[in-house]
Design a protein around this motif. Structure first.
Motif, PDB file in Angstrom:
ATOM      1  N   ALA A 164      31.673 -41.470  39.360  1.00 29.37           N
ATOM      2  CA  ALA A 164      32.882 -41.100  40.454  1.00 29.37           C
ATOM      3  C   ALA A 164      33.548 -41.177  39.831  1.00 29.37           C
ATOM      4  O   ALA A 164      34.284 -41.314  39.123  1.00 29.37           O
ATOM      5  N   ILE A 165      34.467 -39.796  40.169  1.00 31.96           N
ATOM      6  CA  ILE A 165      35.992 -39.757  38.995  1.00 31.96           C
ATOM      7  C   ILE A 165      37.233 -39.861  40.697  1.00 31.96           C
ATOM      8  O   ILE A 165      36.650 -39.022  41.582  1.00 31.96           O
ATOM      9  N   ILE A 166      38.182 -40.140  40.559  1.00 32.22           N
ATOM     10  CA  ILE A 166      39.541 -40.469  41.377  1.00 32.22           C
ATOM     11  C   ILE A 166      40.472 -40.400  40.686  1.00 32.22           C
ATOM     12  O   ILE A 166      40.996 -40.990  40.172  1.00 32.22           O
ATOM     13  N   ALA A 167      40.584 -39.023  41.611  1.00 31.43           N
ATOM     14  CA  ALA A 167      42.418 -39.088  40.997  1.00 31.43           C
ATOM     15  C   ALA A 167      43.431 -38.302  41.287  1.00 31.43           C
ATOM     16  O   ALA A 167      42.864 -38.629  43.239  1.00 31.43           O
ATOM     17  N   ASN A 168      44.257 -38.287  40.996  1.00 26.62           N
ATOM     18  CA  ASN A 168      45.340 -37.554  42.299  1.00 26.62           C
ATOM     19  C   ASN A 168      46.293 -36.952  41.483  1.00 26.62           C
ATOM     20  O   ASN A 168      46.301 -36.925  40.416  1.00 26.62           O
ATOM     21  N   ALA A 194      29.764 -46.950  38.255  1.00 25.66           N
ATOM     22  CA  ALA A 194      30.602 -46.777  37.380  1.00 25.66           C
ATOM     23  C   ALA A 194      31.353 -45.472  37.718  1.00 25.66           C
ATOM     24  O   ALA A 194      31.608 -44.124  38.705  1.00 25.66           O
ATOM     25  N   VAL A 195      33.097 -46.049  37.256  1.00 23.88           N
ATOM     26  CA  VAL A 195      34.020 -44.960  37.504  1.00 23.88           C
ATOM     27  C   VAL A 195      34.857 -44.907  37.253  1.00 23.88           C
ATOM     28  O   VAL A 195      35.166 -45.705  36.018  1.00 23.88           O
ATOM     29  N   VAL A 196      35.674 -43.625  37.225  1.00 20.10           N
ATOM     30  CA  VAL A 196      36.643 -43.151  36.140  1.00 20.10           C
ATOM     31  C   VAL A 196      37.988 -42.846  36.622  1.00 20.10           C
ATOM     32  O   VAL A 196      37.620 -42.410  38.002  1.00 20.10           O
ATOM     33  N   THR A 197      39.234 -43.127  37.046  1.00 20.30           N
ATOM     34  CA  THR A 197      40.395 -43.098  37.227  1.00 20.30           C
ATOM     35  C   THR A 197      41.349 -41.802  36.477  1.00 20.30           C
ATOM     36  O   THR A 197      41.265 -42.718  35.431  1.00 20.30           O
ATOM     37  N   ALA A 198      41.868 -40.834  37.298  1.00 20.30           N
ATOM     38  CA  ALA A 198      42.620 -40.305  36.398  1.00 20.30           C
ATOM     39  C   ALA A 198      44.088 -39.626  37.349  1.00 20.30           C
ATOM     40  O   ALA A 198      43.618 -39.464  38.142  1.00 20.30           O
ATOM     41  N   GLU A 199      44.909 -39.912  36.057  1.00 23.65           N
ATOM     42  CA  GLU A 199      46.171 -40.069  36.539  1.00 23.65           C
ATOM     43  C   GLU A 199      47.212 -39.141  36.009  1.00 23.65           C
ATOM     44  O   GLU A 199      47.351 -39.457  34.065  1.00 23.65           O
ATOM     45  N   GLU A 200      48.361 -38.602  36.436  1.00 24.92           N
ATOM     46  CA  GLU A 200      49.761 -38.445  35.433  1.00 24.92           C
ATOM     47  C   GLU A 200      50.340 -39.336  35.321  1.00 24.92           C
ATOM     48  O   GLU A 200      51.516 -39.168  35.565  1.00 24.92           O
ATOM     49  N   HIS A 201      50.299 -40.800  35.468  1.00 28.82           N
ATOM     50  CA  HIS A 201      51.445 -41.673  35.424  1.00 28.82           C
ATOM     51  C   HIS A 201      50.694 -42.468  33.911  1.00 28.82           C
ATOM     52  O   HIS A 201      49.323 -42.243  33.804  1.00 28.82           O
ATOM     53  N   VAL A 243      40.576 -53.352  42.985  1.00 22.99           N
ATOM     54  CA  VAL A 243      40.118 -53.365  44.156  1.00 22.99           C
ATOM     55  C   VAL A 243      38.680 -52.875  43.920  1.00 22.99           C
ATOM     56  O   VAL A 243      38.028 -54.204  44.658  1.00 22.99           O
ATOM     57  N   LEU A 244      38.095 -52.703  42.926  1.00 25.40           N
ATOM     58  CA  LEU A 244      36.632 -53.061  42.786  1.00 25.40           C
ATOM     59  C   LEU A 244      36.538 -54.692  41.586  1.00 25.40           C
ATOM     60  O   LEU A 244      35.548 -54.723  41.950  1.00 25.40           O
ATOM     61  N   SER A 245      37.612 -55.061  41.399  1.00 24.45           N
ATOM     62  CA  SER A 245      36.836 -55.770  40.707  1.00 24.45           C
ATOM     63  C   SER A 245      37.080 -57.560  41.148  1.00 24.45           C
ATOM     64  O   SER A 245      36.474 -57.956  41.300  1.00 24.45           O
ATOM     65  N   GLU A 246      37.682 -57.298  42.393  1.00 25.15           N
ATOM     66  CA  GLU A 246      37.905 -57.670  43.625  1.00 25.15           C
ATOM     67  C   GLU A 246      36.565 -57.772  44.215  1.00 25.15           C
ATOM     68  O   GLU A 246      36.132 -58.795  44.572  1.00 25.15           O
ATOM     69  N   HIS A 247      35.860 -56.629  44.611  1.00 28.41           N
ATOM     70  CA  HIS A 247      34.895 -55.935  45.397  1.00 28.41           C
ATOM     71  C   HIS A 247      33.753 -56.168  45.349  1.00 28.41           C
ATOM     72  O   HIS A 247      32.372 -55.836  45.393  1.00 28.41           O
ATOM     73  N   TYR A 248      33.531 -55.049  44.420  1.00 28.91           N
ATOM     74  CA  TYR A 248      32.456 -54.642  43.571  1.00 28.91           C
ATOM     75  C   TYR A 248      32.760 -53.912  42.274  1.00 28.91           C
ATOM     76  O   TYR A 248      32.663 -52.773  41.769  1.00 28.91           O
ATOM     77  N   PRO A 249      32.369 -55.155  41.217  1.00 31.93           N
ATOM     78  CA  PRO A 249      32.838 -54.674  39.908  1.00 31.93           C
ATOM     79  C   PRO A 249      31.697 -53.931  39.243  1.00 31.93           C
ATOM     80  O   PRO A 249      30.872 -53.996  39.496  1.00 31.93           O
ATOM     81  N   VAL A 250      32.522 -52.391  38.644  1.00 30.72           N
ATOM     82  CA  VAL A 250      31.648 -51.443  37.746  1.00 30.72           C
ATOM     83  C   VAL A 250      32.544 -51.096  36.587  1.00 30.72           C
ATOM     84  O   VAL A 250      32.941 -51.250  36.269  1.00 30.72           O
ATOM     85  N   PRO A 251      32.297 -50.500  35.909  1.00 33.26           N
ATOM     86  CA  PRO A 251      32.192 -50.101  34.266  1.00 33.26           C
ATOM     87  C   PRO A 251      33.045 -48.739  35.176  1.00 33.26           C
ATOM     88  O   PRO A 251      33.084 -48.254  35.762  1.00 33.26           O
ATOM     89  N   LEU A 252      34.504 -49.666  34.112  1.00 35.06           N
ATOM     90  CA  LEU A 252      35.418 -48.469  35.082  1.00 35.06           C
ATOM     91  C   LEU A 252      36.479 -47.886  33.178  1.00 35.06           C
ATOM     92  O   LEU A 252      36.035 -48.482  32.756  1.00 35.06           O
ATOM     93  N   TYR A 253      36.879 -47.448  33.623  1.00 31.41           N
ATOM     94  CA  TYR A 253      37.787 -45.753  32.626  1.00 31.41           C
ATOM     95  C   TYR A 253      38.907 -45.482  33.151  1.00 31.41           C
ATOM     96  O   TYR A 253      38.350 -44.369  34.585  1.00 31.41           O
ATOM     97  N   ARG A 254      40.492 -46.250  32.857  1.00 30.74           N
ATOM     98  CA  ARG A 254      41.094 -45.556  33.242  1.00 30.74           C
ATOM     99  C   ARG A 254      41.904 -44.374  32.411  1.00 30.74           C
ATOM    100  O   ARG A 254      42.362 -44.748  31.321  1.00 30.74           O
ATOM    101  N   VAL A 255      41.560 -42.544  32.999  1.00 30.42           N
ATOM    102  CA  VAL A 255      41.955 -42.209  32.262  1.00 30.42           C
ATOM    103  C   VAL A 255      43.967 -41.621  32.941  1.00 30.42           C
ATOM    104  O   VAL A 255      44.158 -41.274  33.842  1.00 30.42           O
ATOM    105  N   GLY A 256      44.924 -41.847  32.121  1.00 27.46           N
ATOM    106  CA  GLY A 256      46.249 -42.392  32.451  1.00 27.46           C
ATOM    107  C   GLY A 256      47.176 -42.091  30.849  1.00 27.46           C
ATOM    108  O   GLY A 256      46.584 -41.327  29.938  1.00 27.46           O
TER     109      GLY A 256
END
Lengths: 328, 273
Positions: free
Chosen positions: A202-206, A252-259, A272-285
């Motif tokens: 999943a890619i979560i972006a704004n 598996a989650v990737v976040t993407a933000e201009e920040h 949120v993930l680390s408290e409730h449902y840890p999955v591999p995460l990569y933060r694009v920013g």
């Protein structure tokens, strides 16, 4: 699924600040309580559209952002709905403590609508590129934080902010960006929208990274990797349910933000993930560094904020996800 | 109802009593403003304790929010809430916060405490009245040390620019701030000239003289086209001999014995005290 334009790449690009100017004029017609304040940047933030249409309800406060927020708070105590605008760096940075103590603490109905956020400001350079505004605003109790992805969502976010009772920060950009959504697009404060579905990651972006996420998803799909794309315009309140749902579905989650990767969307999702449902995460920013002068496109490339960077990130979380399942 | 002088003395007693009970807080700048606040709440302002959010009411913003005790005392004496609540000032779970909170305290028009914000917010309220052609006025009490904050002058500029003649600021000019005399910490003089240069109507009065204060408010009301500032010369700690002009009483509460001595003075009818 949210209403995505089929041919969004062929549409004319529009800066979210342009949509802000138009939304304000519409609001001004519908609601006499709307007043607009700016700090000598009305032509750039596009509040000049409102100033032209409703000169009696527009107030230029001069180059004095702290006092602009104080005035907005005072106006709000009487039932006015003030929109206070400047560049994101000055609106949130210079006036932070006014926002903290005179808007958020008393929970006054002030809308801080900031433009020129992120490194896509471009040539003006690092002094003018807000990379920490979301971290600042997100850490304030009572504050709602919205980061619309395109012109359509910006208009809806502005109308939603006006209808909402309480402080709202809306982050917009200078750069013309793709129009992604149809007019039927349903924007709700506190809701994230799944705009593409896939089971691998999943890619979560704004903000402007939503278009990059969609582009990345398309290219990944050609390589046989299917991704979910979530537009998380409502950074606060955060739609925990949707984030956890897509994390469970994909693992598996990737976040993407201009920040900055500290304090923005990536951090919020990680919390949120680390408290409730840890999955591999990569933060694009932006990797905890200030920006510089350059063309927006070159800077987005240089600071790792393109579809290519998202593709790399997805592959990296997929590798970790598969490693994990091998161990299991 | 007691006259204004007597009300100011009652307010001073309330300040001492509540600070002694709270065991922390700011007596000096509360006592210096007691006469000003008594005039505002008991002869000047249009407020209704039964209807604290009445839209047509005059507004008051305590920009020097640390003087909350003087405001709470006036609001209690006016009937916004029962007087016995004053004894729970600063206690966990009680509504009387260390600095004014508009969402917790009936009659408080703006949450303040961070210096400089209040005058800016008060000017915004005055602008709202102008937009809506309403005749309520906005009163704001500013500290002199507070005027070292940059936003005070941003607000001063803007209030004059937008001709907010419905805004009335009273400067509690007691001459002391935490680190010492204002003139030594960061000199502000000439204050009247500064405000005049910023486009304000400037009046200077003795901030403990009820007649002068009342008369200056009348002048300010009739002044058209500019905001007014009344620079009120005051004595920090006024009314309690051992607190007067003592920097140390800016942010320290009296002990039970000190409070008793202070109350004896305030009740004793020593009009110089």
């Amino acid at each position: 699924m949210a209403e995505l334009l089929v041919d969004w790449k062929k549409e004319k690009k529009i800066a979210t600040r342009e949509a802000y100017g138009q939304a304000l004029v519409q609001l001004g017609k519908d609601n006499p309580d709307i007043v607009v304040l700016d700090a000598d940047l009305a032509k750039s933030t596009k509040t000049s559209d409102f100033a032209k249409a409703f000169p009696q309800r527009f107030f230029d406060m001069g180059i004095a952002e702290q006092n602009m927020i104080g005035f907005a708070a005072g106006l709000a105590t009487t039932g006015k709905i003030p929109f206070a605008s400047s560049f994101a760096i000055f609106a949130t940075g210079r006036a932070f403590e006014q926002i903290r103590n005179s808007v958020a603490y008393p929970r006054l109905n002030v809308k801080i609508a900031a433009t020129h956020a992120g490194i896509s400001v471009g040539e003006d350079g690092g002094s003018h590129q807000a990379i920490e505004d979301l971290a600042l605003m997100r850490s304030l109790p009572n504050m709602t934080v919205l980061v619309p992805a395109d012109a359509t969502e910006t208009k809806k976010a502005i109308l939603a902010a006006a209808a909402y009772q309480g402080p709202v920060y809306i982050r917009m950009g200078r750069l013309a960006v793709p129009v992604l959504f149809t007019d039927d697009y349903n924007f709700v404060i506190g809701k994230a929208n799944v705009i593409r579905e896939g089971q691998d990651a999943a890619i979560i972006a704004n903000g402007l990274m939503v278009a990059e996420a969609l582009q990345a998803a398309e290219e990944l799909s050609a390589q046989g990797i299917n991704t979910t794309v979530v537009n998380c315009a409502s950074l606060k309140p955060l739609d925990r349910d949707t984030i956890l749902k897509v994390a469970r579905q994909t693992g598996a989650v990737v976040t993407a933000e201009e920040h900055n990767i500290i304090g923005g969307l990536g951090s919020a999702v990680a919390e949120v993930l680390s408290e409730h449902y840890p999955v591999p995460l990569y933060r694009v920013g932006i990797k905890d560094t200030f920006g510089e002068s350059g063309s927006p496109e070159e800077l987005l490339q240089k600071y790792g904020l393109t579809s290519a960077h998202i593709i790399q990130a997805v592959k990296s979380v997929l590798a970790r996800k598969n490693e994990k399942s091998d161990i299991n | 109802m007691p006259n204004i002088q007597d009300m100011a003395r009652i307010i001073r007693q309330d300040i001492i009593t509540m600070l002694a009970a709270a065991k922390s807080g700011h007596p000096g700048g509360s006592l210096s403003a007691a006469d000003i606040i008594a005039v505002l709440y008991f002869s000047e302002m249009r407020v209704d304790p039964q209807n604290p959010n009445w839209p047509e009411r005059d507004r008051f913003v305590l920009s020097k929010g640390h003087a909350a005790p003087v405001l709470y005392a006036a609001l209690a004496e006016k009937g916004f809430f029962p007087k016995e609540e004053l004894l729970k000032l600063r206690k966990t779970g009680h509504f009387l916060q260390g600095h004014p909170d508009m969402n917790k305290v009936p009659g408080v028009d703006m949450s303040t405490g961070s210096l400089g914000h209040g005058i800016s917010v008060a000017a915004g309220m005055a602008l709202a009245a102008k937009i809506d052609n309403k005749d309520y006025r906005v009163y704001c009490l500013l500290g002199d040390g507070e005027a070292e904050e940059g936003i005070v002058w941003e607000a001063a500029m803007a209030a004059a620019h937008y001709k907010l003649d419905n805004l009335l600021v009273i400067l509690d000019h007691n001459g002391l701030q935490i680190d010492g005399p204002v003139k030594d910490v960061m000199n502000l003089e000439p204050l009247p000239d500064k405000w005049r240069a910023f486009g304000w109507n400037v009046l200077e009065v003795d901030g403990h003289n009820i007649e002068e204060l009342t008369a200056s408010l009348q002048v300010a009301k009739n002044f058209v086209g500019k905001p007014t500032i009344i620079i009120a010369k005051t004595v920090k700690g006024k009314g309690v001999s051992f607190m007067e002009n003592q920097v140390g009483w800016h942010g320290n509460a009296p002990s039970a014995e000190q409070a008793e001595a202070a109350l004896a003075e305030l009740k004793g009818g020593n009009r110089n005290g």
